[in-house]
Structure formats: structure tokens, C-alpha cells
Design an enzyme around this catalytic site. Structure first.
Site, PDB file in Angstrom:
ATOM      1  CG  ASP A  98     -12.719  -4.121  -3.558  1.00 48.60           C
ATOM      2  OD1 ASP A  98     -11.512  -5.093  -3.307  1.00 48.60           O
ATOM      3  OD2 ASP A  98     -12.321  -2.536  -2.461  1.00 48.60           O
ATOM      4  CG  ASP A 136      -2.018  -1.280   0.863  1.00 48.62           C
ATOM      5  OD1 ASP A 136      -2.141  -1.756  -0.025  1.00 48.62           O
ATOM      6  OD2 ASP A 136      -3.097  -0.864   2.111  1.00 48.62           O
TER       7      ASP A 136
END
Lengths: 213, 257
Positions: free
Chosen positions: B131, B12
């Protein structure tokens, strides 16, 4: 004098990785170029390609790079095709509704299929994406690369494993040509610039190759 | 002999810095994505995925620059996801040296964006990130829906149907994250992974929930994933990529050693 490598740019995809990888393995001058004069003056030529073959061939023809490439190959200088750059060297491709290609190697580029399966009947995903093993046929460009090393592939169409010019074989439901070679011309279906140690070694070998078997 | 299952560490990145800390004991700058990408490359990672969580527009330029630096030094495939909304965003990332881009919310807002992107750049570089969260109640047949905004916003879209649609629109790969499992270390949602993998002919990357090497292996054998993505188990030095591959190889899974 410093040697030079021309990476032919016909607007299909990013050539940054190819140029960086070449920079990692040699001190040659690297030209990412769409200028035929620069290509003609270079000591070695790389012919890459990504995306759909119909779009690639359209640009190659529009820019006259099919003729340019034939001249470069005929001149005897080492030439390396990569991925769609390899497929474009064949006679014809099934992709994009059927596409006439440059015909430096005889043969057809075929689709793996929407319902691709292993010989055991297991479904296989398409594109063929990831690291697969290449069975090498004796050639200077495989120097110092262990037999059956893995290279990174990403493609949905493949070159048939036929003919004496197949210099590397891979298996994904079917056996296909992972590499082709004739005299000073070599081509690979995988991405050497993304294939870590083995890929960098192949580029290392290419930039030092004299163009002979 | 054949195609290897891939192991993909995920970073990330916020404003050019790795967040959710990577803890390599001997790394000089654990926040530098270039250093970390190099380390994973040397450790045998098959690809690297960057999730760009930068909010600001200026920060996006930093990301492009970071991708350029990584692509100059790391010679394995690089995927960049997060904040990809336009054809221009994709072009910038590919020109910087990314091999693939992950499209998430933008696909939900405009499914035709995936088609436009695939037509323009080729399916090989278009990863659709999904997702998904389980929405079926206990005892009902399992059903999952697509969520956006980090799993906060329901869309009412069925995950399996969505995966098929994205495939038809020209996605080359699916990055599937279980929002129920993400961050739990309880393992992938294997039923979800298998449902999606069996429904589409393109490769599926399983993500969300890895806490052990067994979870990675299960993602492949039970979930039928083509690749497994993990963050924390590698970042915090619990396991190396090499250990993960050995574990999988011992269980008959084809990996690049």
C-alpha cells in the site's frame, strides 16, 4: 467396478484443487495418497508438484516415489505429471543449484533467467505467471480443446522444446515444452486444475484415456 | 500470441460474507462469496482475489471454510490476502485451496517472514501486497512510501526500494495499491505502477482507483502492469469482465477471451 485415480501426495503443496477438479469431471474414486499400495492399485496416477525442485526430489527419493513412479509408468496405466511433477520427470534441472531428476524424459529443465526478454527486447517477468497459449501436437488428451487454447502457468523454470516427445508448445521469450507425452505417460507444465474449461477438459480426457496415442 | 494480461476482480470478505456489496441483478445471495466467485469465473475472470477483513480469530476459521468451498467449485487461481501473519496462516489457506496468499503488514513488521514463507511454500504462492502513498511535494521528483493499517500509518519506507527488497526476499508477485487513488475512481497511479513494475523482475498487479475500462487498459499500457485488479466497477455491474477484456483487446492488449 468404479475406476480409481491416485493423486500422489509427497507433502509438496495443496492437492485439494486437483482432487476437486477431478471430482468435477468424473465419478472415479479419487485417492490423494502417499501410500504406495494405493497408488499401485489405482487405475490412473497423477503426479503433481509445486515449490522448489530440490525439495520435491528430496521428498520423492526419501519416500521411494521415483521407483514407484517408474513402476507405474512401466505397468502401462495412464500417468499424468503436472507442473513441477512434469519437471521432475526430466533428467536434470538447473533449479536448487542443480538437481538430478527421475529421467523418464531425456532433457534439461532450465531457468528463464533474471534478465529475461522477448525476441523484441521487451523485459519479461519471471515467474511466467498467467494464461498463455499452447500449440497442441495431435494427442488424445487434447480432444475437444480448441487449438491454441490458453492454460494457466506459473513457473520460473522450463523444459526445452526438443525431441519428438513434445506434445504441446508455448512461447515466453523462448519456445518451451508445455506438454510431453510418451505412450501412457503425459505431462503438462501448466495447471489444468486451474485452467477453467480447457483445463477441466484435459482432465476429463485423462480420466477416460486408454494410455495410447 | 503470448502471455495474457490478467483481469482480477477483488472481493472484500468479512466473516464469510462479501461486504461493499456486490450488485448482480440476478444473483440469489449477493453476500455469498462462493456465488460471486462462481459468477466471476463464468464471466471470464482470470483469477479471483479475496481480501479478508475479518477481525476476529473465530472469523478466520470461517474464511478458511469459505476458501474451501470456493476452491471446490471455481477452477481458476484464487489469492487470499488480509491477516496473513504466520507460516501457519499460509499453510491453512493453501490447504483450504488458495493458490496464493497476500502478505501485507506482516512483511513490514518482519521482512524475513516473506523469505521464510517463500522458502517453505515457494515464491509462486507468495504475493506481497504494497500500500503506497505519494509523499513528494508538488514539483519534486515523485516518491512514494509504504503505509500500513489501511493507509493510515506511515512507515517511512520507500515504495520502490521496498518492492525490490520483497522481490529479493522471494516474493513471486506484487499487488500494488495506491492509497491516494483507492476508492476514487480516478484511475491507477500510473507513475507509481510503472516505477514499481520497471524496478522488479516479478509480475505486478495494479490496484486502486479503477473507474472505467480505459483505466484498466492504461494500467497495462502506461503503468506496465502484468495484471489489473478492480472491485467496484465489476461489483456494481457497470461493466462485465468480458466487456473489460474486449475493450483491452481492441487496444492491442493480449487478453484471454
Amino acid at each position: 467396478m468404479t475406476e480409481s485415480v491416485a493423486v500422489i501426495d509427497y507433502g509438496m503443496g495443496n492437492l485439494h484443487s486437483v482432487a476437486s477438479a477431478l471430482g468435477k469431471v468424473c465419478n472415479h474414486k479419487i485417492h490423494v495418497t502417499s501410500d504406495p499400495a494405493v497408488v499401485a492399485a489405482a487405475d490412473r496416477v497423477i503426479f503433481p508438484g509445486v515449490g522448489a525442485i530440490g525439495d520435491c526430489m528430496g521428498e520423492i527419493r526419501r519416500l521411494g516415489f521415483d521407483a514407484l513412479l517408474r513402476e507405474q509408468v512401466a505397468s502401462g496405466k495412464p500417468v499424468l505429471g503436472i507442473c513441477v511433477g512434469m519437471q521432475a520427470l526430466l533428467t536434470h534441472s538447473q533449479e536448487s543449484g542443480g538437481t538430478e531428476c527421475i529421467d523418464l524424459f531425456p532433457g534439461e529443465v532450465k531457468f528463464f533467467g533474471h534478465d529475461h526478454k522477448s525476441p523484441e527486447g521487451e523485459p519479461l517477468k519471471v515467474p511466467h505467471m498467467g494464461w498463455n497459449q499452447v500449440e497442441q501436437v495431435d494427442h488424445p488428451l487434447w480432444a475437444d480443446i480448441p487449438q491454441n487454447s490458453r492454460f494457466y502457468f506459473v513457473h520460473s523454470f522450463y523444459v526445452e522444446d526438443t525431441g519428438s516427445e513434445v506434445t504441446g508448445r508455448c512461447e515466453y521469450g523462448v519456445r518451451f515444452a508445455a506438454a510431453l507425452g510418451r505412450n501412457n505417460l503425459f505431462a503438462v507444465q501448466f495447471h489444468p486444475e486451474k485452467s477453467h474449461t480447457a483445463g477441466l477438459q484435459l482432465l476429463h480426457n485423462f480420466v477416460r484415456w486408454n494410455g495410447q496415442r | 500470441m503470448g502471455l495474457a494480461k490478467r483481469i482480477i476482480p477483488c472481493l472484500d470478505v468479512d466473516n464469510g460474507r462479501v461486504v461493499k456489496g456486490v450488485q448482480f441483478v440476478d444473483i440469489r445471495d449477493a453476500g455469498d462469496p462462493v456465488e460471486i466467485a462462481k459468477r466471476y469465473n463464468e464471466a471470464g475472470a482470470d483469477e479471483i482475489t479475496f481480501l479478508d477483513i475479518t477481525a476476529s480469530h473465530e472469523g478466520r476459521d470461517t474464511t478458511v471454510h469459505t476458501v474451501e468451498r470456493i476452491a471446490s467449485e471455481v477452477f481458476i487461481p484464487l489469492t487470499v490476502g488480509g491477516g496473513i501473519r504466520t507460516v501457519e496462516d499460509i499453510r491453512n489457506m493453501l490447504n483450504a485451496g488458495a493458490d496464493k496468499v497476500g502478505i501485507n503488514s506482516a512483511a513490514v513488521h518482519n521482512p524475513d517472514f516473506v523469505k521464510a514463507a517463500s522458502d517453505r511454500f515457494g515464491a509462486q504462492c507468495i504475493v506481497v501486497a504494497i500500500d503506497a502513498k505519494q509523499v513528494s511535494a508538488e514539483g519534486e521528483p515523485k516518491r512514494w512510501e509504504i503505509f500500513t493499517h489501511g493507509g493510515r500509518k506511515p512507515t517511512g519506507i520507500d515504495a520502490v526500494e521496498w518492492a525490490k527488497k520483497m522481490c529479493a526476499n522471494g516474493a513471486g508477485e506484487i499487488l500494488l495499491t495506491s492509497m491516494d487513488r483507492d476508492g476514487t475512481k480516478n484511475g491507477f497511479d500510473l507513475e507509481l505502477t510503472r516505477a514499481i513494475s520497471d524496478a522488479v523482475p516479478i509480475p505486478v498487479i495494479a490496484s486502486g482507483g479503477v473507474g472505467s475500462l480505459q483505466h484498466l487498459a492504461d494500467g497495462v499500457t502506461e503503468g506496465r502492469a502484468d495484471a489489473v485488479l478492480a472491485a467496484s466497477i465489476f461489483h456494481f455491474g457497470e461493466y462485465t469482465v468480458g466487456e473489460a477484456k474486449e475493450f483491452m483487446a481492441e487496444r492491442g492488449i493480449e487478453v484471454r477471451l
